[in-house]
Write a protein that holds these residues in place. Structure first.
Motif, PDB file in Angstrom:
ATOM      1  N   PHE A 182       0.834  -1.204   0.000  1.00 30.15           N
ATOM      2  CA  PHE A 182       0.000   0.000   0.000  1.00 30.15           C
ATOM      3  C   PHE A 182       0.868   1.253   0.000  1.00 30.15           C
ATOM      4  N   TYR A 183       0.216   2.388  -0.188  1.00 32.88           N
ATOM      5  CA  TYR A 183       0.878   3.694  -0.141  1.00 32.88           C
ATOM      6  C   TYR A 183       0.238   4.530   0.965  1.00 32.88           C
ATOM      7  N   ILE A 184       1.002   5.473   1.493  1.00 34.13           N
ATOM      8  CA  ILE A 184       0.481   6.439   2.458  1.00 34.13           C
ATOM      9  C   ILE A 184       0.593   7.828   1.835  1.00 34.13           C
ATOM     10  N   ILE A 193      -4.235  -0.077  -2.051  1.00 30.56           N
ATOM     11  CA  ILE A 193      -3.919  -1.233  -1.207  1.00 30.56           C
ATOM     12  C   ILE A 193      -4.165  -2.533  -1.967  1.00 30.56           C
ATOM     13  N   THR A 194      -3.211  -3.446  -1.901  1.00 29.03           N
ATOM     14  CA  THR A 194      -3.392  -4.793  -2.447  1.00 29.03           C
ATOM     15  C   THR A 194      -2.979  -5.809  -1.393  1.00 29.03           C
ATOM     16  N   VAL A 195      -3.658  -6.942  -1.397  1.00 29.41           N
ATOM     17  CA  VAL A 195      -3.386  -8.011  -0.427  1.00 29.41           C
ATOM     18  C   VAL A 195      -3.190  -9.316  -1.187  1.00 29.41           C
ATOM     19  N   LYS A 196      -2.133 -10.045  -0.865  1.00 28.58           N
ATOM     20  CA  LYS A 196      -1.902 -11.331  -1.504  1.00 28.58           C
ATOM     21  C   LYS A 196      -1.201 -12.270  -0.533  1.00 28.58           C
ATOM     22  N   GLY A 197      -1.260 -13.559  -0.838  1.00 27.53           N
ATOM     23  CA  GLY A 197      -0.609 -14.551  -0.005  1.00 27.53           C
ATOM     24  C   GLY A 197       0.839 -14.740  -0.417  1.00 27.53           C
ATOM     25  N   TRP A 198       1.672 -15.138   0.540  1.00 27.73           N
ATOM     26  CA  TRP A 198       3.074 -15.422   0.230  1.00 27.73           C
ATOM     27  C   TRP A 198       3.157 -16.666  -0.631  1.00 27.73           C
ATOM     28  N   ARG A 199       4.161 -16.672  -1.495  1.00 31.05           N
ATOM     29  CA  ARG A 199       4.404 -17.800  -2.391  1.00 31.05           C
ATOM     30  C   ARG A 199       3.139 -18.184  -3.165  1.00 31.05           C
ATOM     31  N   LYS A 200       2.423 -17.133  -3.601  1.00 30.92           N
ATOM     32  CA  LYS A 200       1.253 -17.289  -4.468  1.00 30.92           C
ATOM     33  C   LYS A 200       0.110 -18.062  -3.809  1.00 30.92           C
ATOM     34  N   GLN A 201       0.075 -18.063  -2.473  1.00 34.64           N
ATOM     35  CA  GLN A 201      -1.054 -18.688  -1.787  1.00 34.64           C
ATOM     36  C   GLN A 201      -2.326 -17.897  -2.089  1.00 34.64           C
ATOM     37  N   ALA A 213     -10.632  -2.590   3.440  1.00 28.45           N
ATOM     38  CA  ALA A 213     -11.569  -1.699   4.137  1.00 28.45           C
ATOM     39  C   ALA A 213     -11.035  -1.316   5.511  1.00 28.45           C
ATOM     40  N   LEU A 214     -10.397  -2.270   6.196  1.00 28.16           N
ATOM     41  CA  LEU A 214      -9.816  -1.999   7.512  1.00 28.16           C
ATOM     42  C   LEU A 214      -8.754  -0.914   7.416  1.00 28.16           C
ATOM     43  N   PHE A 215      -7.879  -1.011   6.426  1.00 25.42           N
ATOM     44  CA  PHE A 215      -6.837  -0.006   6.229  1.00 25.42           C
ATOM     45  C   PHE A 215      -7.431   1.357   5.895  1.00 25.42           C
ATOM     46  N   GLN A 216      -8.470   1.371   5.098  1.00 19.24           N
ATOM     47  CA  GLN A 216      -9.062   2.632   4.661  1.00 19.24           C
ATOM     48  C   GLN A 216      -9.856   3.318   5.770  1.00 19.24           C
ATOM     49  N   GLU A 217     -10.517   2.525   6.613  1.00 20.90           N
ATOM     50  CA  GLU A 217     -11.459   3.085   7.578  1.00 20.90           C
ATOM     51  C   GLU A 217     -10.879   3.281   8.978  1.00 20.90           C
ATOM     52  N   LYS A 218      -9.915   2.438   9.361  1.00 17.19           N
ATOM     53  CA  LYS A 218      -9.479   2.441  10.757  1.00 17.19           C
ATOM     54  C   LYS A 218      -8.047   2.919  10.964  1.00 17.19           C
ATOM     55  N   PHE A 219      -7.176   2.676  10.003  1.00 19.12           N
ATOM     56  CA  PHE A 219      -5.762   2.983  10.206  1.00 19.12           C
ATOM     57  C   PHE A 219      -5.412   4.367   9.662  1.00 19.12           C
ATOM     58  N   PRO A 228       6.964  13.256  -0.158  1.00 19.44           N
ATOM     59  CA  PRO A 228       6.401  13.012  -1.488  1.00 19.44           C
ATOM     60  C   PRO A 228       4.901  12.750  -1.430  1.00 19.44           C
ATOM     61  N   TYR A 229       4.236  12.863  -2.588  1.00 17.32           N
ATOM     62  CA  TYR A 229       2.774  12.707  -2.657  1.00 17.32           C
ATOM     63  C   TYR A 229       2.315  11.421  -1.990  1.00 17.32           C
ATOM     64  N   LYS A 230       3.033  10.330  -2.228  1.00 12.63           N
ATOM     65  CA  LYS A 230       2.684   9.082  -1.552  1.00 12.63           C
ATOM     66  C   LYS A 230       3.951   8.261  -1.342  1.00 12.63           C
ATOM     67  N   ILE A 231       3.960   7.489  -0.251  1.00 13.94           N
ATOM     68  CA  ILE A 231       5.116   6.694   0.126  1.00 13.94           C
ATOM     69  C   ILE A 231       4.704   5.229   0.169  1.00 13.94           C
ATOM     70  N   LYS A 232       5.486   4.392  -0.483  1.00 12.38           N
ATOM     71  CA  LYS A 232       5.160   2.970  -0.574  1.00 12.38           C
ATOM     72  C   LYS A 232       5.513   2.238   0.711  1.00 12.38           C
ATOM     73  N   GLN A 233       4.637   1.319   1.119  1.00 15.12           N
ATOM     74  CA  GLN A 233       4.881   0.443   2.248  1.00 15.12           C
ATOM     75  C   GLN A 233       4.597  -0.991   1.823  1.00 15.12           C
ATOM     76  N   ILE A 234       5.445  -1.923   2.247  1.00 13.32           N
ATOM     77  CA  ILE A 234       5.210  -3.344   2.015  1.00 13.32           C
ATOM     78  C   ILE A 234       5.240  -4.029   3.372  1.00 13.32           C
ATOM     79  N   LEU A 235       4.121  -4.629   3.744  1.00  6.65           N
ATOM     80  CA  LEU A 235       3.986  -5.197   5.074  1.00  6.65           C
ATOM     81  C   LEU A 235       3.808  -6.706   5.003  1.00  6.65           C
ATOM     82  N   PRO A 236       4.850  -7.470   5.342  1.00  5.92           N
ATOM     83  CA  PRO A 236       4.700  -8.941   5.398  1.00  5.92           C
ATOM     84  C   PRO A 236       4.213  -9.349   6.791  1.00  5.92           C
TER      85      PRO A 236
END
Length: 242
Positions: A182-184, A193-201, A213-219, A228-236
Motif C-alpha cells: 500500500f501507499y500512504i 492497497i493490495t493483499v496477496k498470499g506469500w508464495r502465491k497462496q 476496508a480496515l486499512f481505509q477506515e481504521k488505520f 512526497p505525494y505518496k510513500i510505498k509500504q510493504i507489510l509482510p
C-alpha cells in the motif's frame, strides 16, 4: 513472405517489451550513501522508510563520474524481480537534474521505484567499494518526514489478525502469511492497497476486501506536506490462529 512478416512482428514486440521494462535515470550528478554494516543483525525488519530513524548510520557522498557511471549501469542491469521486502542496510540518494531518486539495498534484494529486485554478493561488494571511495559529509538534509502509525502496533496487528481468523478457522490453518502492499498519502491515509498470499497462496477476494476496508477506515498515519505525494509500504505478516 509470411515468415518474414512473422519475424518482423516478433522483433517489434520484443523491442516494445524491452522499452517497457527498461527504467530511465537522468544524468547523476552525485550520490549520497547512508549505510550500516551489511552484517548487522536487528530484531525488526528495516525498510526504506524507517532506516534512518532505526539505525545509527554513517554517510558518504560520491562525485567521481567514473563511479557514478558504473553505479548507474549496475543499477539498470537486468535483474529478477522478487515480492519479498528489503531488509535495508544501505540507502542511496541519487541527485539528478530532475530531482532526487532513491534506492534501498539489503543483503539479498533492493528496492527501486516501487519495485523489488534480487541481488547477489557481487552487487553488495561493489556497493561497499563505492562507499570506500566516497567523501565524508558532516550533514545532510535529505531525510523526509516519514509517516508514523497513529495507534499502538499491537492493536494494529491484532485488528488485521481478527479479520483473518474466520478464514483461518474455516480452512483449518494454524498460520497465514500475507503481504500487504500500500501507499500512504500526505494526509496519512492508506491508498492503492493490495493483499496477496506469500508464495502465491490464494487469498479469497472477500478477505482481501475486508483487509483493504480496515486499512481505509481504521488505520491512520501522521500527515506531512513536506514528503512526497505518496510513500510505498510493504507489510509482510505471519498471523497465528487461535
Amino acid at each position: 513472405m509470411k515468415n518474414a512478416l512473422f519475424i518482423f512482428i516478433l522483433t517489434v514486440f520484443a523491442n516494445l517489451k524491452l522499452q517497457a521494462i527498461t527504467p530511465q535515470i537522468h544524468h547523476i550528478d552525485s550520490i549520497l550513501i547512508h549505510y550500516v554494516d551489511f552484517n548487522l543483525m536487528t530484531t525488526i525488519g528495516i525498510n526504506c522508510n524507517n532506516f534512518e530513524s532505526s539505525l545509527p548510520y554513517e554517510k558518504v557522498i560520491l562525485r567521481d563520474s567514473i563511479y557514478l557511471t558504473e553505479f548507474k549501469k549496475m543499477l539498470l542491469k537486468d535483474k529478477y524481480t522478487t515480492e519479498y521486502p528489503v531488509d535495508v542496510r544501505c540507502k542511496i540518494y541519487m541527485f539528478t537534474p530532475k530531482g532526487v531518486e532513491v534506492t534501498c539495498i539489503g543483503n539479498h534484494s533492493l528496492q527501486y521505484r516501487d519495485s523489488l529486485y534480487e541481488i547477489n554478493h557481487l552487487f553488495i561488494d561493489k556497493i561497499k567499494e563505492f562507499i570506500s571511495k566516497g567523501e565524508n559529509v558532516l550533514n545532510d538534509t535529505i531525510i523526509q518526514h516519514f509517516p508514523l502509525l497513529l495507534m499502538k502496533k499491537s492493536l494494529f496487528y491484532d485488528s488485521i489478525r481478527q479479520r483473518c481468523l474466520p478464514f483461518m478457522k474455516k480452512e483449518k490453518m494454524d498460520t497465514l502469511k500475507i503481504l500487504i502492499d500500500f501507499y500512504i498519502d500526505r494526509q496519512g491515509n492508506a491508498i492503492d492497497i493490495t493483499v496477496k498470499g506469500w508464495r502465491k497462496q490464494s487469498i479469497p477476494i472477500t478477505l482481501q476486501n475486508e483487509i483493504i476496508a480496515l486499512f481505509q477506515e481504521k488505520f491512520k498515519w501522521s500527515p506531512s506536506e513536506s514528503r512526497p505525494y505518496k510513500i510505498k509500504q510493504i507489510l509482510p505478516l505471519t498471523l497465528i490462529g487461535e
